[in-house]
Design a protein around this motif. Structure first.
Motif, PDB file in Angstrom:
ATOM      1  N   HIS A  23       0.598  -0.990   0.168  1.00 23.16           N
ATOM      2  CA  HIS A  23      -0.117   0.372   0.172  1.00 23.16           C
ATOM      3  C   HIS A  23       0.693   0.880  -0.142  1.00 23.16           C
ATOM      4  CE1 HIS A  23      -3.760  -2.658   0.778  1.00 23.16           C
ATOM      5  NE2 HIS A  23      -2.825  -2.872   1.550  1.00 23.16           N
ATOM      6  N   TYR A  24       2.353   1.304   0.350  1.00 22.22           N
ATOM      7  CA  TYR A  24       2.260   2.264   0.905  1.00 22.22           C
ATOM      8  C   TYR A  24       3.020   3.401  -0.748  1.00 22.22           C
ATOM      9  CZ  TYR A  24       5.799   6.119   2.109  1.00 22.22           C
ATOM     10  OH  TYR A  24       6.519   7.382   2.316  1.00 22.22           O
ATOM     11  N   VAL A  25       2.863   4.140  -0.981  1.00 24.30           N
ATOM     12  CA  VAL A  25       2.693   5.131  -1.876  1.00 24.30           C
ATOM     13  C   VAL A  25       4.129   5.546  -2.934  1.00 24.30           C
ATOM     14  CG1 VAL A  25       3.223   7.543  -0.994  1.00 24.30           C
ATOM     15  CG2 VAL A  25       1.422   7.356  -3.430  1.00 24.30           C
ATOM     16  N   PHE A  26       4.699   5.191  -1.966  1.00 29.36           N
ATOM     17  CA  PHE A  26       6.639   5.310  -2.686  1.00 29.36           C
ATOM     18  C   PHE A  26       6.752   3.690  -3.039  1.00 29.36           C
ATOM     19  CE2 PHE A  26       6.099   9.352  -1.127  1.00 29.36           C
ATOM     20  CZ  PHE A  26       5.719   9.849  -2.463  1.00 29.36           C
ATOM     21  N   PRO A  27       6.352   2.877  -3.638  1.00 32.59           N
ATOM     22  CA  PRO A  27       6.957   0.844  -4.160  1.00 32.59           C
ATOM     23  C   PRO A  27       8.217   1.352  -3.426  1.00 32.59           C
ATOM     24  CG  PRO A  27       5.437   2.011  -6.133  1.00 32.59           C
ATOM     25  CD  PRO A  27       6.000   2.846  -4.982  1.00 32.59           C
ATOM     26  N   TYR A 178      -1.910  12.124  -5.855  1.00 33.28           N
ATOM     27  CA  TYR A 178      -2.021  10.690  -6.278  1.00 33.28           C
ATOM     28  C   TYR A 178      -2.049   9.845  -5.620  1.00 33.28           C
ATOM     29  CZ  TYR A 178      -0.908  14.130 -10.137  1.00 33.28           C
ATOM     30  OH  TYR A 178      -1.342  15.319 -10.963  1.00 33.28           O
ATOM     31  N   TRP A 179      -2.428   8.950  -6.580  1.00 34.88           N
ATOM     32  CA  TRP A 179      -2.580   7.528  -5.073  1.00 34.88           C
ATOM     33  C   TRP A 179      -1.503   6.034  -5.611  1.00 34.88           C
ATOM     34  CZ3 TRP A 179      -5.406   8.568  -1.488  1.00 34.88           C
ATOM     35  CH2 TRP A 179      -5.872   9.353  -1.578  1.00 34.88           C
ATOM     36  N   ARG A 180      -1.422   5.698  -5.241  1.00 37.88           N
ATOM     37  CA  ARG A 180      -0.467   4.494  -5.132  1.00 37.88           C
ATOM     38  C   ARG A 180      -0.122   3.798  -6.926  1.00 37.88           C
ATOM     39  NH1 ARG A 180       3.039   0.195  -2.710  1.00 37.88           N
ATOM     40  NH2 ARG A 180       2.959  -1.317  -3.926  1.00 37.88           N
ATOM     41  N   ASP A 181      -1.172   2.909  -7.540  1.00 32.63           N
ATOM     42  CA  ASP A 181      -1.333   2.795  -8.817  1.00 32.63           C
ATOM     43  C   ASP A 181       0.167   3.635  -9.930  1.00 32.63           C
ATOM     44  OD1 ASP A 181      -3.061   4.401  -9.313  1.00 32.63           O
ATOM     45  OD2 ASP A 181      -4.262   2.714  -9.168  1.00 32.63           O
ATOM     46  N   GLY A 182      -0.646   5.146  -9.581  1.00 35.34           N
ATOM     47  CA  GLY A 182       0.426   6.084 -10.814  1.00 35.34           C
ATOM     48  C   GLY A 182      -0.643   5.670 -11.546  1.00 35.34           C
ATOM     49  N   GLY A 239       5.519  19.381   8.552  1.00 36.06           N
ATOM     50  CA  GLY A 239       6.014  18.957   6.931  1.00 36.06           C
ATOM     51  C   GLY A 239       5.591  17.240   6.227  1.00 36.06           C
ATOM     52  N   GLY A 240       4.202  17.341   7.046  1.00 37.33           N
ATOM     53  CA  GLY A 240       3.549  16.182   6.237  1.00 37.33           C
ATOM     54  C   GLY A 240       2.234  16.051   5.277  1.00 37.33           C
ATOM     55  N   ALA A 241       2.827  15.873   3.987  1.00 35.50           N
ATOM     56  CA  ALA A 241       1.907  16.214   2.667  1.00 35.50           C
ATOM     57  C   ALA A 241       1.354  14.665   2.239  1.00 35.50           C
ATOM     58  CB  ALA A 241       1.871  16.732   1.697  1.00 35.50           C
ATOM     59  N   HIS A 242       1.084  13.451   2.959  1.00 29.45           N
ATOM     60  CA  HIS A 242       0.661  12.848   2.384  1.00 29.45           C
ATOM     61  C   HIS A 242      -0.463  12.012   2.709  1.00 29.45           C
ATOM     62  CE1 HIS A 242       4.833  11.495   1.098  1.00 29.45           C
ATOM     63  NE2 HIS A 242       4.553  13.005   0.049  1.00 29.45           N
ATOM     64  N   PRO A 243      -1.408  11.759   2.557  1.00 29.19           N
ATOM     65  CA  PRO A 243      -3.050  10.712   3.005  1.00 29.19           C
ATOM     66  C   PRO A 243      -2.375   9.651   3.877  1.00 29.19           C
ATOM     67  CG  PRO A 243      -3.165  11.470   0.743  1.00 29.19           C
ATOM     68  CD  PRO A 243      -1.731  11.685   0.910  1.00 29.19           C
ATOM     69  N   ARG A 244      -3.198   9.376   4.344  1.00 31.93           N
ATOM     70  CA  ARG A 244      -3.065   7.512   5.126  1.00 31.93           C
ATOM     71  C   ARG A 244      -3.702   7.017   5.495  1.00 31.93           C
ATOM     72  NH1 ARG A 244      -3.370   6.095  11.022  1.00 31.93           N
ATOM     73  NH2 ARG A 244      -4.498   7.252  11.717  1.00 31.93           N
ATOM     74  N   GLN A 245      -3.789   5.830   5.996  1.00 28.50           N
ATOM     75  CA  GLN A 245      -4.736   4.501   5.761  1.00 28.50           C
ATOM     76  C   GLN A 245      -4.146   4.315   7.171  1.00 28.50           C
ATOM     77  OE1 GLN A 245      -7.271   2.464   3.213  1.00 28.50           O
ATOM     78  NE2 GLN A 245      -6.723   3.952   1.740  1.00 28.50           N
ATOM     79  N   GLY A 246      -5.018   3.908   7.687  1.00 29.75           N
ATOM     80  CA  GLY A 246      -4.799   2.505   9.521  1.00 29.75           C
ATOM     81  C   GLY A 246      -5.356   1.779   9.189  1.00 29.75           C
ATOM     82  N   TRP A 247      -4.296   0.533   9.640  1.00 28.66           N
ATOM     83  CA  TRP A 247      -4.732  -1.228   9.751  1.00 28.66           C
ATOM     84  C   TRP A 247      -4.138  -1.331  11.048  1.00 28.66           C
ATOM     85  CZ3 TRP A 247      -2.994   1.175   5.249  1.00 28.66           C
ATOM     86  CH2 TRP A 247      -2.833   0.950   4.136  1.00 28.66           C
ATOM     87  N   ALA A 255      -0.830  -0.015  12.065  1.00 27.95           N
ATOM     88  CA  ALA A 255      -0.281   1.070  11.463  1.00 27.95           C
ATOM     89  C   ALA A 255      -0.554   2.251  10.121  1.00 27.95           C
ATOM     90  CB  ALA A 255       0.551  -0.377  10.349  1.00 27.95           C
ATOM     91  N   SER A 256       0.133   2.842  10.243  1.00 28.99           N
ATOM     92  CA  SER A 256      -0.155   3.932   9.479  1.00 28.99           C
ATOM     93  C   SER A 256       0.437   3.941   8.140  1.00 28.99           C
ATOM     94  CB  SER A 256       0.185   5.469  10.700  1.00 28.99           C
ATOM     95  OG  SER A 256       0.209   6.467   9.607  1.00 28.99           O
ATOM     96  N   ILE A 257      -0.296   4.263   7.172  1.00 27.06           N
ATOM     97  CA  ILE A 257       0.751   4.125   5.586  1.00 27.06           C
ATOM     98  C   ILE A 257       0.011   4.716   4.693  1.00 27.06           C
ATOM     99  CG2 ILE A 257       1.410   2.566   4.010  1.00 27.06           C
ATOM    100  CD1 ILE A 257       2.060  -0.122   5.745  1.00 27.06           C
ATOM    101  N   PRO A 258       1.054   6.538   4.118  1.00 26.51           N
ATOM    102  CA  PRO A 258       0.591   7.127   3.919  1.00 26.51           C
ATOM    103  C   PRO A 258      -0.157   6.472   1.785  1.00 26.51           C
ATOM    104  CG  PRO A 258       2.252   7.687   4.255  1.00 26.51           C
ATOM    105  CD  PRO A 258       2.182   6.606   4.856  1.00 26.51           C
ATOM    106  N   THR A 259      -0.892   6.973   1.171  1.00 27.67           N
ATOM    107  CA  THR A 259      -1.386   5.733   0.527  1.00 27.67           C
ATOM    108  C   THR A 259      -1.672   6.876  -0.752  1.00 27.67           C
ATOM    109  OG1 THR A 259      -3.692   5.813   0.742  1.00 27.67           O
ATOM    110  CG2 THR A 259      -2.666   3.827   1.557  1.00 27.67           C
ATOM    111  N   GLY A 260      -0.840   8.118  -1.031  1.00 23.28           N
ATOM    112  CA  GLY A 260      -1.594   8.847  -1.844  1.00 23.28           C
ATOM    113  C   GLY A 260      -0.351   9.807  -1.641  1.00 23.28           C
ATOM    114  N   ARG A 261      -0.365  10.985  -2.488  1.00 23.08           N
ATOM    115  CA  ARG A 261       0.813  11.865  -2.141  1.00 23.08           C
ATOM    116  C   ARG A 261      -0.054  13.879  -3.046  1.00 23.08           C
ATOM    117  NH1 ARG A 261       4.743  13.487  -6.770  1.00 23.08           N
ATOM    118  NH2 ARG A 261       3.552  11.675  -8.600  1.00 23.08           N
TER     119      ARG A 261
END
Length: 304
Positions: A23-27, A178-182, A239-247, A255-261
């Motif tokens: 899920h992380y926006v930067f593979p 912009y989301w993970r899949d680009g 300085g935090g610009a990435h939307p995140r989801q939590g699992w 676990a808080s992981i950004p899924t977009g930018r």
């Protein structure tokens, strides 16, 4: 204190590593981080007996590659619901009820300068629309407005757009996600109509920031600044610009992981890692008095 054993630590770290890969926006960063977590696990770096200490150690490692402050293993004192994001929502709701819906202060200062404090969060819009509409309608009659997000640690991008809608005269492009899949992306625009009255797009507007202002609160300051609509007063933000989801990965760990930018349509970039740079730099403690003085001067000059 929540007691951990090695048998409970291993699945927490392994699941967090896999969530990064999925899920992380930067593979590429996700691969490096997953390798790092698994290496540190094998070395015994996470052989601790409390969930709180594990969250601290893993968070340090998660942020070591690119400094993404939204990448975290969050410890919750209360049991975390298993549904995705449920932990954050339950804690948010308690804060929402305790802070008048995220609008704990509306004040009129000398010279017709209104102050609207938005803290501790920009709560989900389906909760926050009513208290925000009431507060923003109330200050619409002021000659100048100061938005105080010094103590705001983030929230819902839709709520950012809702607030901005009261401070602009027409529908305006605010941000693109912009989301993970680009391939997928979503645009954020201010609303063509709002409940109540607008403050509008021409009267003096100031946004107060601190070194603790984060995420969606940074977006609010950044969007208005880039549009030339507001003067930002105070300190450089986190300085935090990435939307995140939590699992949920443990009864007390999320676990808080950004899924977009985010990409701003004016600047072509965002505030990730740099923070929002104030137009008027001063300490957070002095920011309100400084903004009030600036507003008074501008209003006096205008009536000359």
């Amino acid at each position: 204190m929540t007691i951990l054993t090695q048998t409970s630590t291993v699945p927490v770290v392994e699941e967090t590593a896999q969530l990064l890969l999925d899920h992380y926006v930067f593979p590429e960063a996700a691969e490096r981080l997953a390798t790092l977590l698994r290496q540190r696990l094998a070395e015994g770096a996470y052989d601790v007996d409390s969930a709180e200490e594990l969250s601290r150690l893993v968070t340090v490692d998660l942020q070591s590659v690119n400094g993404d402050r939204h990448l975290r293993l969050i410890h919750h004192a209360e049991t975390v619901p298993k549904e995705r994001g449920a932990a954050a929502l339950a804690a948010m709701r308690r804060e929402f009820d305790a802070s008048l819906g995220g609008v704990p202060r509306v004040e009129l200062r000398d010279g017709g300068v209104a102050v609207l404090e938005l803290t501790p969060m920009l709560f989900p819009l389906d909760w926050a629309a009513e208290p925000l509409a009431a507060a923003l309608t109330l200050v619409a009659r002021a000659d100048a407005l100061v938005l105080d997000v010094r103590g705001n640690r983030g929230g819902d991008p839709d709520t950012v757009a809702f607030v901005c809608s009261y401070l602009l005269d027409e529908r305006t492009h605010l941000n693109t996600m912009y989301w993970r899949d680009g391939e997928r992306f979503g645009q954020s625009w201010s609303l063509p109509y709002v409940p109540g009255a607008r403050f509008g797009g021409s009267k003096p507007l100031y946004v107060l920031t601190s070194g603790s202002t984060f995420s969606a609160a940074e977006e609010l300051a950044y969007d208005l600044q880039q549009l030339g609509r507001a003067v930002v007063v105070g300190e450089v933000t986190l300085g935090g610009a990435h939307p995140r989801q939590g699992w949920t990965v443990h009864p007390h760990l999320e676990a808080s992981i950004p899924t977009g930018r985010a990409i701003n349509p004016v600047s072509g970039t965002d505030w990730e890692g740099t923070g929002v740079q104030p137009d008027v730099v001063c300490t957070a403690a002095d920011a309100l008095d400084r903004a009030h003085a600036l507003a008074r001067t501008r209003l006096t000059d205008a009536t000359g």
